[in-house]
Enzyme design. Structure first.
Site, short mmCIF file in Angstrom:
data_model
loop_
_atom_site.label_atom_id
_atom_site.label_comp_id
_atom_site.label_asym_id
_atom_site.label_seq_id
_atom_site.Cartn_x
_atom_site.Cartn_y
_atom_site.Cartn_z
N TYR A 133 0.84 -1.20 0.00
CA TYR A 133 0.00 0.00 0.00
C TYR A 133 0.87 1.25 0.00
O TYR A 133 1.84 1.36 0.78
CB TYR A 133 -0.89 0.03 1.24
CG TYR A 133 -1.96 -1.03 1.20
CD1 TYR A 133 -3.13 -0.82 0.47
CD2 TYR A 133 -1.79 -2.25 1.85
CE1 TYR A 133 -4.12 -1.80 0.42
CE2 TYR A 133 -2.77 -3.23 1.79
CZ TYR A 133 -3.93 -2.99 1.07
OH TYR A 133 -4.90 -3.96 1.01
N LYS A 149 9.45 6.24 -4.23
CA LYS A 149 10.25 5.18 -3.60
C LYS A 149 9.76 3.81 -4.09
O LYS A 149 10.56 2.94 -4.45
CB LYS A 149 10.09 5.28 -2.08
CG LYS A 149 10.71 4.18 -1.29
CD LYS A 149 11.99 4.64 -0.68
CE LYS A 149 12.64 3.59 0.18
NZ LYS A 149 13.96 4.05 0.61
N ARG A 161 -6.79 1.31 -4.81
CA ARG A 161 -7.88 0.94 -3.90
C ARG A 161 -8.80 2.14 -3.75
O ARG A 161 -8.38 3.18 -3.25
CB ARG A 161 -7.33 0.50 -2.54
CG ARG A 161 -8.45 0.06 -1.60
CD ARG A 161 -7.93 -0.67 -0.36
NE ARG A 161 -7.24 0.18 0.58
CZ ARG A 161 -6.95 -0.18 1.84
NH1 ARG A 161 -7.31 -1.38 2.29
NH2 ARG A 161 -6.30 0.63 2.64
N GLU A 205 -13.43 -8.42 4.22
CA GLU A 205 -13.10 -7.84 5.54
C GLU A 205 -14.33 -7.56 6.38
O GLU A 205 -14.24 -6.87 7.40
CB GLU A 205 -12.21 -6.60 5.39
CG GLU A 205 -12.61 -5.62 4.30
CD GLU A 205 -11.57 -4.53 4.06
OE1 GLU A 205 -10.55 -4.45 4.76
OE2 GLU A 205 -11.80 -3.72 3.14
N ASP A 228 -9.99 -4.80 9.55
CA ASP A 228 -11.41 -4.48 9.55
C ASP A 228 -12.25 -5.65 10.03
O ASP A 228 -13.24 -5.46 10.74
CB ASP A 228 -11.86 -4.06 8.13
CG ASP A 228 -11.60 -2.58 7.90
OD1 ASP A 228 -12.11 -1.77 8.69
OD2 ASP A 228 -10.87 -2.24 6.96
N ILE A 275 2.97 -3.07 4.14
CA ILE A 275 2.76 -1.63 4.32
C ILE A 275 4.06 -0.85 4.34
O ILE A 275 4.03 0.38 4.42
CB ILE A 275 1.98 -1.36 5.64
CG1 ILE A 275 2.64 -2.12 6.80
CG2 ILE A 275 0.50 -1.71 5.48
CD1 ILE A 275 2.25 -1.62 8.16
N HIS A 276 5.18 -1.55 4.28
CA HIS A 276 6.47 -0.85 4.42
C HIS A 276 7.50 -1.56 3.54
O HIS A 276 7.48 -2.80 3.44
CB HIS A 276 6.91 -0.88 5.89
CG HIS A 276 8.08 -0.01 6.18
ND1 HIS A 276 9.39 -0.41 5.99
CD2 HIS A 276 8.14 1.26 6.67
CE1 HIS A 276 10.21 0.57 6.34
NE2 HIS A 276 9.48 1.60 6.75
N ASP A 296 2.11 -40.19 -5.28
CA ASP A 296 1.11 -40.48 -6.31
C ASP A 296 0.70 -39.15 -6.94
O ASP A 296 1.37 -38.14 -6.72
CB ASP A 296 -0.06 -41.32 -5.78
CG ASP A 296 -0.78 -40.62 -4.65
OD1 ASP A 296 -0.37 -39.50 -4.29
OD2 ASP A 296 -1.75 -41.20 -4.13
#
Ligand SMILES: CC(C)(COP(=O)(O)OP(=O)(O)OC[C@H]1O[C@@H](n2cnc3c(N)ncnc32)[C@H](O)[C@@H]1OP(=O)(O)O)[C@@H](O)C(=O)NCCC(=O)NCCSC(=O)C[C@](C)(O)C(=O)O
Ligand SMILES: [Mg+2]
Length: 325
Positions: free
Chosen positions: A36, A47, A93, A157, A187, A253-254, A301
């Site tokens: 995100y 970045k 999103r 969620e 959530d 998130i990072h 198998d």
């Protein structure tokens, strides 16, 4: 990698069931980590463009404060226009139906000439929410300019979404291609009144429920965020656990979480060697008329061959996506 052994998770839906008409929907694009990035934050987006990660999500929803929503939805098309994100999948999103913000998101984001690869729909409760969104997007968006369907990821969620998952995963459209179910644990916890514990045992049923429905319908299953982003040991433990359970990727998130997550959702060298050797041995034994045989001390198998094929498919997809970047 410690603790992984050769117990191979079913990495993708391709070979896990006889329902091939659904399984052919499974995306070949690896989405081991999806990160995100708040949609208004150019520094983070720039970045993100430099990082080696399968997918990014430019966010208009919960990573964006209410007084930054307009900035995010106006900024994202500009970001897509000027930033080279390489081979990464670029998702946006949007805000959920109940917020009353989705219409403005769609007008700003989908009317642009710089469309993303896919959209994540948060807090979907039923297939009616997806249809509502698709109608809105078809009326207000620039989707006719696309020569492919727009990829959709549905975020699971809410409790009612869990109950409606069979109907949600059956969604089909010519304009939109549902490829992933994404588990929004934070959530979901809030909604059911649970508290997150270290080993996330309170989420085990929900995680398996998401995997089950994703795999039954040939979709990717993306695991929960690990919020304590400085705890890399805990992240690795949860990522490996998710891969073994059958998730195909994990939300991050990072930037510091990316490598651990992508490695956890990639087969190890030992697994690849095992899968190749097993495929050859299986073929040899088929020629000899043996459906079951012993390989490195284990009975093998057809289901084991299918697990080996999952590993080889994933590694082909990962290598393919990297060589195309
Ligand atoms: C945790 C935070 C606040 C720590 O932010 P920080 O600034 O303290 O981090 P840092 O360690 O200082 O950052 C180091 C470098 O990484 C960059 N960076 C750092 N993060 C990112 C990022 N995401 N994308 C791209 N770049 C990033 C940051 O800009 C910096 O670069 P620089 O050295 O060039 O300045 C920060 O990482 C962040 O804002 N992350 C995103 C949080 C977010 O979007 N949350 C919402 C999604 S999760 C969710 O909604 C729930 C879910 C699924 O729906 C449900 O379970 O229900
Ligand atoms: Mg959420």
């Amino acid at each position: 990698m410690p603790g992984r052994g050769l117990q191979v998770a079913c990495w993708r839906g391709f070979h896990c069931s006889h329902t091939m008409k659904y399984h052919q929907r499974a995306a070949a694009t690896p989405r081991r980590a999806i990160m995100y990035v708040p949609g208004y934050d150019d520094r983070k987006a720039n970045k993100a463009a430099t990082l080696t990660i399968d997918s990014i999500v430019l966010d208009c929803e919960d990573g964006v404060a209410i007084n930054k929503k307009e900035e995010a939805r106006v900024n994202i098309p500009k970001l897509l226009a000027r930033t080279d994100f390489g081979s990464k999948d670029r998702f946006i999103r949007v805000n959920s139906r109940d917020t009353g913000l989705t219409e403005d998101d769609v007008s700003s984001i989908l009317a642009s000439n710089n469309l993303p690869d896919g959209l994540l729909l948060p807090k979907v409760n039923s297939v009616d929410d997806i249809n509502w969104f698709c109608d809105l997007a078809a009326r207000n968006g620039n989707l006719k300019s696309l020569n492919r369907p727009m990829i959709l990821g549905v975020m699971v969620e809410t409790a009612i979404a869990m109950l409606n998952l069979k109907e949600i995963t059956s969604f089909k459209s010519n304009t939109f291609d549902l490829q992933c179910l994404i588990f929004g644990a934070d959530d979901f916890l809030a909604e059911i009144g649970a508290s997150k514990t270290e080993n996330a045992m309170e989420l085990m049923y929900a995680r398996q429920h998401v995997i089950l429905h994703a795999k039954a319908f040939g979709l990717q299953a993306i695991d929960m965020v690990y919020n304590n982003y400085k705890d890399l040991i805990g992240l690795q433990r949860q990522a490996i656990e998710g891969a073994k359970m059958g998730f195909t990727g994990k939300q991050v998130i990072h930037p510091g979480q990316i490598d651990i997550v992508q490695e956890s959702f990639s087969p190890s060298k030992e697994q690849i060697e095992w899968a190749k050797a097993l495929s050859i041995a299986f073929e040899d034994h088929q020629q000899q008329g043996k459906g079951a045989f012993i390989f490195r001390g284990q009975m093998i198998d057809k289901p084991l061959l299918l697990q080996a094929n999952n590993i080889l498919s994933l590694i082909n997809n990962v290598n393919g996506s990297h060589t195309s970047s």
